[in-house]
Design an enzyme around this catalytic site. Structure first.
Site, short mmCIF file in Angstrom:
data_model
loop_
_atom_site.label_atom_id
_atom_site.label_comp_id
_atom_site.label_asym_id
_atom_site.label_seq_id
_atom_site.Cartn_x
_atom_site.Cartn_y
_atom_site.Cartn_z
N HIS A 19 1.45 1.08 -13.18
CA HIS A 19 2.27 -0.07 -13.61
C HIS A 19 3.74 0.37 -13.56
O HIS A 19 4.07 1.47 -14.01
CB HIS A 19 1.88 -0.48 -15.03
N ASN A 36 -4.94 2.64 -12.82
CA ASN A 36 -3.96 1.67 -12.33
C ASN A 36 -2.57 2.26 -12.52
O ASN A 36 -2.36 3.12 -13.37
CB ASN A 36 -4.06 0.35 -13.12
N GLY A 69 0.80 -1.22 0.00
CA GLY A 69 0.00 0.00 0.00
C GLY A 69 0.83 1.27 0.00
O GLY A 69 0.33 2.32 0.40
N LEU A 86 -7.82 -9.48 -11.36
CA LEU A 86 -8.55 -8.81 -12.43
C LEU A 86 -9.90 -8.38 -11.88
O LEU A 86 -10.55 -9.14 -11.18
CB LEU A 86 -8.79 -9.79 -13.57
C1 GRF Z 1 3.69 -1.06 -7.49
O1 GRF Z 1 4.97 -1.31 -8.01
C2 GRF Z 1 2.71 -0.87 -8.61
O2 GRF Z 1 3.28 -0.33 -9.77
C3 GRF Z 1 2.25 -2.27 -8.90
O3 GRF Z 1 2.22 -2.91 -7.65
C4 GRF Z 1 3.13 -2.27 -6.76
C5 GRF Z 1 2.32 -1.90 -5.56
O4 GRF Z 1 3.10 -1.44 -4.50
N1 GRF Z 1 0.98 -2.25 -9.59
P1 GRF Z 1 2.39 -0.82 -3.22
O5 GRF Z 1 1.42 -1.86 -2.66
O6 GRF Z 1 1.68 0.43 -3.65
O7 GRF Z 1 3.50 -0.56 -2.26
#
Ligand code: GRF
Length: 217
Positions: free
Chosen positions: A120, A118, A22, A103
């Site tokens: 990535h 989202n 998080g 998903l």
């Molecule tokens: C991040 O690297 C994000 O890009 C990917 O999952 C990870 C989540 O990290 N989708 P966090 O839970 O926000 O620390």
């Protein structure tokens, strides 16, 4: 992409979905708490993982936190119904995926069309798609000999890492980089990028395509 359609007007009520630490949620929350995004608030946090750090962060901040997974329901319909009831109950009008490893049900995507974000950890459309998550992304970037990587915030559609790209931020790949080192540098950039995208949306500087989702106040 030309964002001509109407803005998300009124208060932006964010529902956050996550499965892990998080840290991106924390970055957005900090920006809101610091007054950087007065037009947005977090209305609830949902996780498929009961022990996810993201739920603990929400509880620590007295925010509604829910453990909700498909396994708790006999049918997909019942799961979607509960999800929608929760989101409606909290008057959510923007869903922010922050490390959510599942998903989303297609019905939910359709209902919140153009209102689901989202993040990535790469420069999409490169290094995305099914199976491209976590350290695998950074290993693939290094294997491909890329000179730069970064983070992407995009709209969510029915395909993995596929929706319209909203904003990206680059980081250089350094000589001798390891996947872990690169991941840490990309994550730092994620923590700047995600709050910035939410800020721009909330201020009407980034106008999302029209949606059926009502703007709540
Ligand atoms: C991040 O690297 C994000 O890009 C990917 O999952 C990870 C989540 O990290 N989708 P966090 O839970 O926000 O620390």
């Amino acid at each position: 992409m030309n964002f001509r359609a109407k803005a998300l007007t009124g208060m932006v009520n964010i529902a956050v979905f996550g499965s892990g630490h998080g840290s991106n949620f924390q970055a957005i929350l900090t920006a809101i708490e610091n007054g950087r995004i007065p037009e947005a608030r977090i209305v609830c946090v949902l996780s498929n993982n009961s022990s996810a750090g993201i739920l603990q962060i929400a509880r620590d901040h007295a925010l509604p936190a829910y453990h909700l997974s498909r396994q708790q329901f006999a049918t997909e319909e019942a799961f979607v119904e509960r999800l929608c009831a929760l989101l409606d109950g909290h008057r959510a009008n923007l869903i922010v995926l922050a490390g959510y490893m599942k998903l989303l049900p297609p019905e939910l995507i359709a209902r919140f069309r153009s209102r689901i974000l989202n993040i990535h950890p790469a420069l999409l459309p490169k290094f995305g798609g099914e199976g491209m998550y976590g350290m695998r992304v950074h290993e693939a970037v290094l294997r491909a000999g890329e000179s730069e990587s970064g983070a992407t915030v995009h709209l969510v559609d029915e395909l993995y890492d596929h929706g319209t790209i909203l904003l990206q931020k680059k980081v250089p790949v350094l000589p001798g980089d390891t996947a872990e080192g690169l991941a840490a540098r990309v994550l730092d950039v994620e923590h700047e990028l995600y709050p910035e995208v939410v800020r721009r949306i909330a201020r009407g500087e980034l106008i999302l395509p029209a949606s059926e989702v009502p703007a709540h106040s």
